[in-house]
Design a protein around this motif. Structure first.
Motif, PDB file in Angstrom:
ATOM      1  N   ALA A  19       0.853  -1.184   0.000  1.00  0.00           N
ATOM      2  CA  ALA A  19       0.000   0.000   0.000  1.00  0.00           C
ATOM      3  C   ALA A  19       0.893   1.241   0.000  1.00  0.00           C
ATOM      4  CB  ALA A  19      -0.886  -0.006   1.248  1.00  0.00           C
ATOM      5  N   ALA A  20       0.404   2.305  -0.587  1.00  0.00           N
ATOM      6  CA  ALA A  20       1.168   3.543  -0.633  1.00  0.00           C
ATOM      7  C   ALA A  20       1.433   4.051   0.774  1.00  0.00           C
ATOM      8  CB  ALA A  20       0.398   4.589  -1.430  1.00  0.00           C
ATOM      9  N   GLU A  21       2.600   4.625   0.927  1.00  0.00           N
ATOM     10  CA  GLU A  21       2.964   5.195   2.218  1.00  0.00           C
ATOM     11  C   GLU A  21       2.154   6.468   2.453  1.00  0.00           C
ATOM     12  OE1 GLU A  21       6.698   4.880   3.792  1.00  0.00           O
ATOM     13  OE2 GLU A  21       7.626   4.175   1.955  1.00  0.00           O
ATOM     14  N   SER A  22       1.997   6.801   3.710  1.00  0.00           N
ATOM     15  CA  SER A  22       1.349   8.067   4.027  1.00  0.00           C
ATOM     16  C   SER A  22       2.279   9.196   3.580  1.00  0.00           C
ATOM     17  CB  SER A  22       1.089   8.168   5.529  1.00  0.00           C
ATOM     18  OG  SER A  22       2.311   8.374   6.222  1.00  0.00           O
ATOM     19  N   PRO A  23       1.734  10.376   3.338  1.00  0.00           N
ATOM     20  CA  PRO A  23       2.598  11.493   2.954  1.00  0.00           C
ATOM     21  C   PRO A  23       3.697  11.760   3.981  1.00  0.00           C
ATOM     22  CG  PRO A  23       0.313  12.045   2.499  1.00  0.00           C
ATOM     23  CD  PRO A  23       0.302  10.735   3.259  1.00  0.00           C
ATOM     24  N   THR A  24       3.366  11.669   5.257  1.00  0.00           N
ATOM     25  CA  THR A  24       4.348  11.925   6.304  1.00  0.00           C
ATOM     26  C   THR A  24       5.448  10.861   6.298  1.00  0.00           C
ATOM     27  OG1 THR A  24       2.645  13.012   7.628  1.00  0.00           O
ATOM     28  CG2 THR A  24       4.636  12.336   8.777  1.00  0.00           C
ATOM     29  N   ALA A  25       5.075   9.592   6.121  1.00  0.00           N
ATOM     30  CA  ALA A  25       6.076   8.522   6.076  1.00  0.00           C
ATOM     31  C   ALA A  25       6.988   8.692   4.861  1.00  0.00           C
ATOM     32  CB  ALA A  25       5.395   7.158   6.050  1.00  0.00           C
ATOM     33  N   TYR A  26       6.403   9.029   3.728  1.00  0.00           N
ATOM     34  CA  TYR A  26       7.194   9.269   2.523  1.00  0.00           C
ATOM     35  C   TYR A  26       8.177  10.408   2.748  1.00  0.00           C
ATOM     36  CZ  TYR A  26       8.393  11.211  -2.023  1.00  0.00           C
ATOM     37  OH  TYR A  26       9.075  11.742  -3.085  1.00  0.00           O
ATOM     38  N   LEU A  27       7.690  11.515   3.292  1.00  0.00           N
ATOM     39  CA  LEU A  27       8.560  12.660   3.543  1.00  0.00           C
ATOM     40  C   LEU A  27       9.682  12.313   4.519  1.00  0.00           C
ATOM     41  CD1 LEU A  27       5.889  15.483   3.751  1.00  0.00           C
ATOM     42  CD2 LEU A  27       7.714  15.281   2.039  1.00  0.00           C
ATOM     43  N   GLY A  28       9.375  11.503   5.517  1.00  0.00           N
ATOM     44  CA  GLY A  28      10.397  11.097   6.482  1.00  0.00           C
ATOM     45  C   GLY A  28      11.503  10.289   5.817  1.00  0.00           C
ATOM     46  N   LYS A  29      11.121   9.338   4.982  1.00  0.00           N
ATOM     47  CA  LYS A  29      12.115   8.510   4.286  1.00  0.00           C
ATOM     48  C   LYS A  29      12.898   9.324   3.262  1.00  0.00           C
ATOM     49  CE  LYS A  29       9.831   4.089   4.943  1.00  0.00           C
ATOM     50  NZ  LYS A  29       9.197   2.935   4.289  1.00  0.00           N
ATOM     51  N   ALA A  30      12.204  10.158   2.528  1.00  0.00           N
ATOM     52  CA  ALA A  30      12.880  10.978   1.520  1.00  0.00           C
ATOM     53  C   ALA A  30      13.833  11.966   2.198  1.00  0.00           C
ATOM     54  CB  ALA A  30      11.855  11.721   0.673  1.00  0.00           C
ATOM     55  N   GLY A  31      13.404  12.550   3.301  1.00  0.00           N
ATOM     56  CA  GLY A  31      14.259  13.486   4.039  1.00  0.00           C
ATOM     57  C   GLY A  31      15.501  12.803   4.595  1.00  0.00           C
ATOM     58  N   ALA A  32      15.321  11.597   5.126  1.00  0.00           N
ATOM     59  CA  ALA A  32      16.465  10.836   5.634  1.00  0.00           C
ATOM     60  C   ALA A  32      17.432  10.511   4.501  1.00  0.00           C
ATOM     61  CB  ALA A  32      15.986   9.550   6.317  1.00  0.00           C
ATOM     62  N   PRO A  84      11.222  16.702  10.597  1.00  0.00           N
ATOM     63  CA  PRO A  84      12.614  17.103  10.403  1.00  0.00           C
ATOM     64  C   PRO A  84      13.438  15.892   9.952  1.00  0.00           C
ATOM     65  CG  PRO A  84      11.905  17.516  12.682  1.00  0.00           C
ATOM     66  CD  PRO A  84      10.775  16.859  11.957  1.00  0.00           C
ATOM     67  N   PRO A  85      14.303  16.056   8.984  1.00  0.00           N
ATOM     68  CA  PRO A  85      15.063  14.907   8.503  1.00  0.00           C
ATOM     69  C   PRO A  85      16.020  14.390   9.576  1.00  0.00           C
ATOM     70  CG  PRO A  85      15.716  16.909   7.328  1.00  0.00           C
ATOM     71  CD  PRO A  85      14.617  17.282   8.254  1.00  0.00           C
ATOM     72  N   SER A  86      16.101  13.080   9.665  1.00  0.00           N
ATOM     73  CA  SER A  86      17.064  12.449  10.561  1.00  0.00           C
ATOM     74  C   SER A  86      17.508  11.136   9.952  1.00  0.00           C
ATOM     75  CB  SER A  86      16.467  12.235  11.957  1.00  0.00           C
ATOM     76  OG  SER A  86      15.372  11.356  11.894  1.00  0.00           O
ATOM     77  N   LEU A  87      18.767  10.798  10.183  1.00  0.00           N
ATOM     78  CA  LEU A  87      19.323   9.574   9.630  1.00  0.00           C
ATOM     79  C   LEU A  87      18.739   8.357  10.338  1.00  0.00           C
ATOM     80  CD1 LEU A  87      23.106  10.560   9.394  1.00  0.00           C
ATOM     81  CD2 LEU A  87      21.415  10.546   7.554  1.00  0.00           C
ATOM     82  N   THR A  88      18.508   7.311   9.583  1.00  0.00           N
ATOM     83  CA  THR A  88      18.069   6.040  10.158  1.00  0.00           C
ATOM     84  C   THR A  88      19.280   5.395  10.840  1.00  0.00           C
ATOM     85  OG1 THR A  88      18.650   4.722   8.221  1.00  0.00           O
ATOM     86  CG2 THR A  88      16.426   5.728   8.253  1.00  0.00           C
ATOM     87  N   PRO A  89      19.056   4.402  11.695  1.00  0.00           N
ATOM     88  CA  PRO A  89      20.204   3.706  12.300  1.00  0.00           C
ATOM     89  C   PRO A  89      21.154   3.119  11.245  1.00  0.00           C
ATOM     90  CG  PRO A  89      18.222   3.210  13.537  1.00  0.00           C
ATOM     91  CD  PRO A  89      17.793   3.983  12.312  1.00  0.00           C
ATOM     92  N   ASP A  90      20.613   2.579  10.169  1.00  0.00           N
ATOM     93  CA  ASP A  90      21.453   2.030   9.107  1.00  0.00           C
ATOM     94  C   ASP A  90      22.291   3.134   8.455  1.00  0.00           C
ATOM     95  OD1 ASP A  90      22.256  -0.108   7.189  1.00  0.00           O
ATOM     96  OD2 ASP A  90      21.154   1.155   5.762  1.00  0.00           O
ATOM     97  N   GLN A  91      21.685   4.268   8.202  1.00  0.00           N
ATOM     98  CA  GLN A  91      22.413   5.386   7.603  1.00  0.00           C
ATOM     99  C   GLN A  91      23.482   5.909   8.561  1.00  0.00           C
ATOM    100  OE1 GLN A  91      18.917   7.703   6.838  1.00  0.00           O
ATOM    101  NE2 GLN A  91      18.900   7.212   4.647  1.00  0.00           N
ATOM    102  N   GLN A  92      23.174   5.941   9.855  1.00  0.00           N
ATOM    103  CA  GLN A  92      24.171   6.359  10.846  1.00  0.00           C
ATOM    104  C   GLN A  92      25.373   5.424  10.830  1.00  0.00           C
ATOM    105  OE1 GLN A  92      22.103   6.580  14.603  1.00  0.00           O
ATOM    106  NE2 GLN A  92      20.720   8.178  13.884  1.00  0.00           N
ATOM    107  N   ALA A  93      25.124   4.121  10.724  1.00  0.00           N
ATOM    108  CA  ALA A  93      26.217   3.144  10.672  1.00  0.00           C
ATOM    109  C   ALA A  93      27.055   3.341   9.411  1.00  0.00           C
ATOM    110  CB  ALA A  93      25.655   1.724  10.724  1.00  0.00           C
ATOM    111  N   LYS A  94      26.400   3.644   8.303  1.00  0.00           N
ATOM    112  CA  LYS A  94      27.135   3.873   7.059  1.00  0.00           C
ATOM    113  C   LYS A  94      27.997   5.127   7.149  1.00  0.00           C
ATOM    114  CE  LYS A  94      24.052   1.342   4.064  1.00  0.00           C
ATOM    115  NZ  LYS A  94      23.008   1.362   3.057  1.00  0.00           N
TER     116      LYS A  94
END
Length: 159
Positions: A19-32, A84-94
């Motif tokens: 199912a399509a992500e909510s606008p907020t979830a999409y923005l969170g992932k795109a921002g990260a 607000p954009p924030s790195l995911t744990p995986d992105q932080q590790a990278k």
């Protein structure tokens, strides 16, 4: 019964995978994703001596700043609050791994990370452009897709 079994896979293929992500979830992932691209690119720009890596990383800082601004504008037009954009744990590790790598090894790791990150970003933006619920964000996602494809083309042609 056998006819029904044959039709079931066809039905599953015709339906979207998720199912399509909510606008907020999409923005969170795109921002990260944008934040990760900019952060990792700034790290590699501090030390790289490879002209191709330097050029690509410079483009990443600029292009991902533009996509962030585009999504913020689309969200504002729709009245959607962008987290607000924030790195995911995986992105932080990278990012940590990139900081620890030195010299040419850092450049190589950066290039590998960029390929994976851009593949994920392409999927995210394509999915939202096709199935998203907010028209302004769908339009922005559709405009971002060719830019991400171009980045992937450069990554696949280089190093």
């Amino acid at each position: 019964m056998s006819k029904m079994l044959l039709l079931m896979p066809l039905i599953a293929v015709a339906m979207p995978a998720a199912a399509a992500e909510s606008p907020t979830a999409y923005l969170g992932k795109a921002g990260a994703g944008d934040l990760y691209e900019q952060t990792s690119s700034k790290i590699v720009l501090e030390t790289t001596r490879d002209a191709r890596v330097k050029s690509f990383a410079t483009m990443m800082v600029g292009d991902h700043g533009k996509s962030t601004a585009m999504l913020k504008s689309a969200a504002a037009a729709s009245g959607v609050k962008a987290p607000p954009p924030s790195l995911t744990p995986d992105q932080q590790a990278k990012v940590r791994a990139l900081k620890q790598a030195k010299g040419a090894a850092r450049d190589t790791l950066y290039w590998q990370q960029q390929k994976a990150a851009h593949s994920q970003a392409l999927q995210l933006h394509q999915d939202y452009a096709a199935h998203g619920s907010d028209r302004s964000l769908k339009d922005a996602a559709a405009k971002i897709v060719p830019v991400v494809k171009h980045h992937l083309d450069l990554l696949n042609a280089g190093r």
